[in-house]
Design a protein around this motif. Structure first.
Motif, short mmCIF file in Angstrom:
data_model
loop_
_atom_site.label_atom_id
_atom_site.label_comp_id
_atom_site.label_asym_id
_atom_site.label_seq_id
_atom_site.Cartn_x
_atom_site.Cartn_y
_atom_site.Cartn_z
N SER A 77 0.83 -1.20 0.00
CA SER A 77 0.00 0.00 0.00
C SER A 77 0.86 1.25 0.00
O SER A 77 1.71 1.44 0.87
CB SER A 77 -0.92 0.02 1.22
OG SER A 77 -1.64 1.24 1.28
N ALA A 78 0.64 2.12 -0.99
CA ALA A 78 1.34 3.40 -1.06
C ALA A 78 0.50 4.53 -0.49
O ALA A 78 0.95 5.67 -0.42
CB ALA A 78 1.72 3.71 -2.50
N SER A 79 -0.73 4.20 -0.07
CA SER A 79 -1.62 5.23 0.47
C SER A 79 -1.68 5.20 1.99
O SER A 79 -2.32 6.05 2.61
CB SER A 79 -3.03 5.03 -0.09
OG SER A 79 -3.51 3.72 0.17
N ALA A 80 -0.99 4.23 2.61
CA ALA A 80 -1.02 4.09 4.07
C ALA A 80 -0.09 5.08 4.75
O ALA A 80 0.87 5.58 4.16
CB ALA A 80 -0.65 2.67 4.47
N LYS A 81 -0.36 5.34 6.01
CA LYS A 81 0.52 6.13 6.86
C LYS A 81 0.85 5.30 8.10
O LYS A 81 0.17 4.33 8.41
CB LYS A 81 -0.15 7.44 7.26
CG LYS A 81 -1.48 7.27 7.99
CD LYS A 81 -2.16 8.61 8.22
CE LYS A 81 -3.53 8.41 8.88
NZ LYS A 81 -4.24 9.69 9.10
N GLY A 82 1.91 5.71 8.78
CA GLY A 82 2.29 5.00 9.99
C GLY A 82 3.29 3.89 9.79
O GLY A 82 3.46 3.02 10.64
N TYR A 83 4.02 3.90 8.65
CA TYR A 83 5.01 2.87 8.38
C TYR A 83 6.22 2.97 9.32
O TYR A 83 6.69 4.07 9.64
CB TYR A 83 5.52 2.98 6.94
CG TYR A 83 4.67 2.27 5.91
CD1 TYR A 83 4.59 0.88 5.90
CD2 TYR A 83 3.97 2.98 4.94
CE1 TYR A 83 3.83 0.22 4.95
CE2 TYR A 83 3.20 2.33 3.99
CZ TYR A 83 3.13 0.94 4.00
OH TYR A 83 2.37 0.28 3.07
N THR A 84 6.72 1.81 9.72
CA THR A 84 7.95 1.75 10.54
C THR A 84 9.12 2.39 9.81
O THR A 84 9.96 3.05 10.42
CB THR A 84 8.29 0.28 10.85
OG1 THR A 84 7.16 -0.35 11.44
CG2 THR A 84 9.46 0.19 11.81
#
Length: 367
Positions: A271-278
């Motif tokens: 997913s390129a639309s997500a936020k909150g990646y480590t």
């Protein structure tokens, strides 16, 4: 990997093998105990093993288990590289940090999420800033919540969702689901309402073992997206990271860049639309370091099968018994979705992962 074995016993087995390899490598080992137990009543830990000088100012970090069940591949890869280091020492000015199973509860219970049904890769956000969920997810959430009273309308619900899927197409539909949401704790890709134990523990590990580091290459190990048996090397950040050029010099066209934003769609399966990646959070945790966050994502099955396994597991933990016979069948499906019982798959992904990791120290070395 796990045929003919009780998959609920694999967490302890893989942890034992990792710690034995760390001891053999004369690594410095640190243990972070989780407050909950595994399905067999076992204690749960995130373990950190460090090889190299305590004074090193350059580090390669390899982390497994951000998504718990994916930690089995990650553990095998970490152990394999730790053993490989005995023959391929590389630059001595670089220390190697292995963060083994940062979400130990999810690994032990064969879940992608943690003990609160939280997706750790949606949890690294500023919870003080109000965010909004995609209204389209709210519309389809009822098909994921698996309410006990849903049976009467289950057929019509499935028809509604199928009609919606047909209207959007699979790629747009799954993008809505994978983006993440912060309103439905019983849904898929829930990001939580506060930092999780794993989030807090990772920050503690970074503060204790990477504070003062000048250069850090950080690898987060994953499975479940992309072509079967193919490990993708990616950079996933919210903004352009100038330091990524150092990694490009080493990996060239192996490295695939993703800049995340609310409307972005990637053809990688990630997913390129997500936020909150480590991978974005590690940059913010190390503001004075040249930080290069990288992700190795190993493809397994078609995204529809992976999604179906996650949906079944979500229903199981909302309203079923993971330790029942039916629950165990669901767990085998989840395990297969992220760790195929195909020795060729395992050999391929470990071989390619080792190729990537053997070059990792060149990214941060002065030599």
């Amino acid at each position: 990997m796990y045929k003919e074995k009780n998959i609920y016993g694999l967490y302890s087995e893989y942890r034992r093998i990792f710690l034995e390899a760390a001891n053999d490598a004369k690594a410095r080992v640190f243990n972070y105990r989780h407050s909950l137990k595994g399905p067999l009543g076992e204690d749960l830990f995130t373990d950190v093993a460090i090889i190299g000088s305590p004074q090193a100012q350059s580090h390669v970090v390899v982390m497994s288990g951000t998504h718990g069940v994916e930690g089995y591949y990650g553990s095998i890869a970490q152990t394999a590289w730790m053993r490989d280091l005995k023959e391929n020492k590389g630059p001595e000015d670089v220390a190697i940090v292995f963060i083994h199973l940062i979400n130990p509860w999810g690994t032990a219970w064969i879940r992608r999420t943690n003990e609160e049904n939280i997706d750790l890769n949606r949890n690294f956000i500023d919870f003080g800033v109000a965010g909004s969920d995609d209204e389209k997810y709210e519309y389809i959430h009822k098909s994921y919540s698996c309410s006990k009273n849903i049976e009467k309308s289950k057929s019509s619900l499935e028809c509604e969702v199928l009609d919606y899927l047909a209207e959007l197409g699979w790629d747009k539909y799954i993008s809505i689901v994978q983006t993440g949401q912060y309103s439905f704790p019983d849904g898929l890709y829930f990001g939580g309402n506060s930092p999780t134990w794993s989030n807090i523990t990772l920050r503690k590990i970074v503060n204790e073992h990477l504070y003062g580091s000048r250069r850090v290459a950080f690898f987060d190990l994953h499975t479940g997206a992309g072509d079967y048996g193919h490990p993708m090397l990616m950079s996933i950040t919210e903004k352009n990271n100038k330091s990524i050029g150092d990694a490009k010099k080493i990996y060239g066209s192996w490295l695939y860049e993703i800049l995340t934003s609310p409307d972005m769609i990637s053809d990688t399966g990630v997913s390129a639309s997500a936020k909150g990646y480590t991978s974005q959070a590690i940059i913010e945790m190390l503001p004075t370091a040249k930080c290069i966050p990288l992700v190795i994502e190993c493809g397994t099955y078609d995204s529809r099968f992976v999604h179906s396994a996650l949906k079944e597991d979500n229903c199981l933990h909302n309203h079923g018994d993971p330790l029942s016979e039916k629950g165990y069948e669901v767990k085998k499906m989840v395990m297969e979705a992220f760790n195929p019982s195909d020795t060729d798959w395992e050999e391929l992904v470990i071989f390619r992962t080792l190729q990537i990791l053997r070059r990792a120290r060149l990214v941060v070395s002065d030599n």
